[in-house]
Design an enzyme around this catalytic site. Structure first.
Site, PDB file in Angstrom:
ATOM      1  N   SER A  17      38.197-117.631 -44.804  1.00 46.35           N
ATOM      2  CA  SER A  17      37.311-116.585 -43.972  1.00 46.35           C
ATOM      3  C   SER A  17      36.273-117.123 -43.232  1.00 46.35           C
ATOM      4  O   SER A  17      36.385-116.657 -41.899  1.00 46.35           O
ATOM      5  CB  SER A  17      36.533-115.629 -45.224  1.00 46.35           C
ATOM      6  OG  SER A  17      37.508-114.910 -45.831  1.00 46.35           O
ATOM      7  N   LYS A  69      35.271-108.232 -56.793  1.00 42.43           N
ATOM      8  CA  LYS A  69      35.527-107.032 -55.944  1.00 42.43           C
ATOM      9  C   LYS A  69      35.278-105.550 -57.026  1.00 42.43           C
ATOM     10  O   LYS A  69      34.819-104.913 -56.144  1.00 42.43           O
ATOM     11  CB  LYS A  69      37.055-106.856 -55.663  1.00 42.43           C
ATOM     12  CG  LYS A  69      37.579-107.824 -54.692  1.00 42.43           C
ATOM     13  CD  LYS A  69      39.063-107.870 -54.186  1.00 42.43           C
ATOM     14  CE  LYS A  69      39.462-108.770 -53.105  1.00 42.43           C
ATOM     15  NZ  LYS A  69      40.874-108.562 -52.870  1.00 42.43           N
ATOM     16  N   GLY A 133      44.808-104.272 -58.647  1.00 42.28           N
ATOM     17  CA  GLY A 133      44.060-104.024 -57.504  1.00 42.28           C
ATOM     18  C   GLY A 133      44.817-103.957 -56.192  1.00 42.28           C
ATOM     19  O   GLY A 133      44.465-103.168 -55.265  1.00 42.28           O
TER      20      GLY A 133
HETATM   21  P1  ATR Z   1      45.497-107.766 -58.561  1.00 41.60           P
HETATM   22  O1  ATR Z   1      43.811-107.549 -58.539  1.00 41.60           O
HETATM   23  O2  ATR Z   1      45.595-109.255 -58.080  1.00 41.60           O
HETATM   24  O3  ATR Z   1      46.413-106.888 -58.382  1.00 41.60           O
HETATM   25  P2  ATR Z   1      45.588-107.275 -61.461  1.00 41.60           P
HETATM   26  O4  ATR Z   1      44.742-106.029 -61.067  1.00 41.60           O
HETATM   27  O5  ATR Z   1      45.143-108.149 -62.689  1.00 41.60           O
HETATM   28  O6  ATR Z   1      45.532-108.125 -60.282  1.00 41.60           O
HETATM   29  O7  ATR Z   1      47.057-106.799 -61.674  1.00 41.60           O
HETATM   30  C1  ATR Z   1      48.229-107.670 -61.688  1.00 41.60           C
HETATM   31  C2  ATR Z   1      49.380-106.908 -61.415  1.00 41.60           C
HETATM   32  O8  ATR Z   1      50.568-107.739 -61.359  1.00 41.60           O
HETATM   33  C3  ATR Z   1      49.659-106.136 -62.633  1.00 41.60           C
HETATM   34  O9  ATR Z   1      50.355-104.917 -61.683  1.00 41.60           O
HETATM   35  C4  ATR Z   1      50.636-106.782 -63.594  1.00 41.60           C
HETATM   36  O10 ATR Z   1      51.585-106.046 -64.102  1.00 41.60           O
HETATM   37  P3  ATR Z   1      51.153-105.524 -65.509  1.00 41.60           P
HETATM   38  O11 ATR Z   1      50.033-104.123 -65.131  1.00 41.60           O
HETATM   39  O12 ATR Z   1      52.584-104.519 -65.983  1.00 41.60           O
HETATM   40  O13 ATR Z   1      50.497-106.527 -66.380  1.00 41.60           O
HETATM   41  C5  ATR Z   1      51.267-107.644 -62.352  1.00 41.60           C
HETATM   42  N1  ATR Z   1      52.028-108.779 -62.879  1.00 41.60           N
HETATM   43  C6  ATR Z   1      51.264-109.880 -63.256  1.00 41.60           C
HETATM   44  N2  ATR Z   1      51.980-110.993 -63.617  1.00 41.60           N
HETATM   45  C7  ATR Z   1      53.177-110.292 -63.571  1.00 41.60           C
HETATM   46  C8  ATR Z   1      54.582-110.856 -63.719  1.00 41.60           C
HETATM   47  N3  ATR Z   1      54.925-112.078 -64.170  1.00 41.60           N
HETATM   48  N4  ATR Z   1      55.883-110.304 -63.665  1.00 41.60           N
HETATM   49  C9  ATR Z   1      55.332-108.630 -63.226  1.00 41.60           C
HETATM   50  N5  ATR Z   1      54.104-108.248 -62.859  1.00 41.60           N
HETATM   51  C10 ATR Z   1      53.210-109.008 -63.207  1.00 41.60           C
END
Ligand code: ATR
Length: 277
Positions: A17, A69, A133
């Site tokens: 950034s 955030k 998020g």
């Molecule tokens: P971010 O703010 O980066 O979106 P988050 O709010 O923790 O992080 O959300 C992570 C997202 O990635 C979620 O949709 C999660 O799926 P679940 O809600 O079913 O847990 C998804 N995610 C993380 N690892 C994953 C994986 N190996 N395969 C599929 N989805 C994954």
């Protein structure tokens, strides 16, 4: 004194950034400074103190990155609708003693897809993976681009059901699990908004969702050919891209909000782009 801006996150060493905003400032001839601040993970509320101190010393605005955030959103006095839907802020502005919160991640992604990649979403079938998020922030900007259909898939289906219900009536939106994707056909655009690539994992997406003329978009930046992009490429997709354009475009939105002038992004994107392989 120059107008002060900063990005706050933890860790923050990797952040691009300050470079992006200094290039924007040079190009638009804005007299400002932009630094990186490592936000404290504890004690509770220490992050809020950092933000308030920055504002009290004349700070004009901040970008906010993981893991702050949600906290930035929560402490704001005023919040945009897209920040409210995401439940998260990636940019704040200090104005008349108030803290204003917005979230430009989704709109930056849409601008990268529609303007830089020249892929208008209107009338297209779009699939978004994830309901965290990143996906939440993209939902309203995506619907505003009028796709024919926006399918959102997540492992935890209750989470994606709740997300879709929160914007019911705003557009052609379908929530589903990964096992439903086999029967939903091919998509023009598939966006990986999960955090799977951060750990080198692959969301359980069937290769049947990709169409060779379509595009696979990985939100992560600088991770090379992630398992998701590799899957898309093996399925014959030519248009595979990472999130460098989104990173720069969300920064341009923040810059325009703070400074009232929109910077050019293409040279900055070229400068930051890292070859996928
Ligand atoms: P971010 O703010 O980066 O979106 P988050 O709010 O923790 O992080 O959300 C992570 C997202 O990635 C979620 O949709 C999660 O799926 P679940 O809600 O079913 O847990 C998804 N995610 C993380 N690892 C994953 C994986 N190996 N395969 C599929 N989805 C994954």
């Amino acid at each position: 004194m120059k107008d002060q801006y900063a990005v706050v996150g933890n860790p923050i060493g990797h952040t691009k950034s300050p470079l992006i905003h200094s290039l924007f400032a040079q190009e638009t001839r804005q007299d400002m400074s932009y630094t990186a601040i490592e936000g404290p993970l504890e004690p509770r509320n220490a992050f809020q103190d950092v933000v308030r101190t920055f504002a009290s010393r004349g700070g004009k605005g901040m970008n906010v990155t993981a893991p702050f955030k949600l906290e930035a959103f929560a402490m704001a006095n005023d919040r945009s609708e897209r920040a409210t839907l995401a439940g998260a802020a990636n940019t704040v502005k200090f104005e008349d003693g108030r803290l204003l919160a917005d979230n430009f991640d989704g709109i930056g992604l849409v601008r990268d897809i529609e303007v830089n990649l020249r892929l208008p979403m209107v009338g297209k079938r779009v699939l978004m993976l994830g309901a965290g998020g990143a996906a939440r922030g993209a939902l309203l900007p995506f619907l505003a681009a009028h796709p024919a259909e926006l399918v959102v898939a997540n492992r935890d289906v209750s989470k994606v059901d709740a997300l879709v219900a929160s914007v019911a009536g705003r557009g052609p939106l379908i929530a589903c699990g990964y096992s439903d994707l086999e029967r939903l056909g091919r998509f023009d655009l598939v966006v990986n908004a999960t955090s799977a690539s951060l750990t080198g994992d692959l969301p359980p997406v069937p290769p049947s969702v990709f169409s060779p003329d379509g595009t696979a978009y990985e939100l992560a930046y600088g991770k090379g050919l992630t398992p998701f992009l590799r899957l898309a490429r093996n399925a014959g997709v030519h248009g595979v891209t990472d999130g460098v354009g989104m990173l720069v475009e969300q920064a341009a939105e923040a810059f325009a909000w703070w400074r009232g002038v929109r910077p050019q992004t293409s040279a900055v994107i070229d400068r930051l782009a890292i070859p996928l392989d």
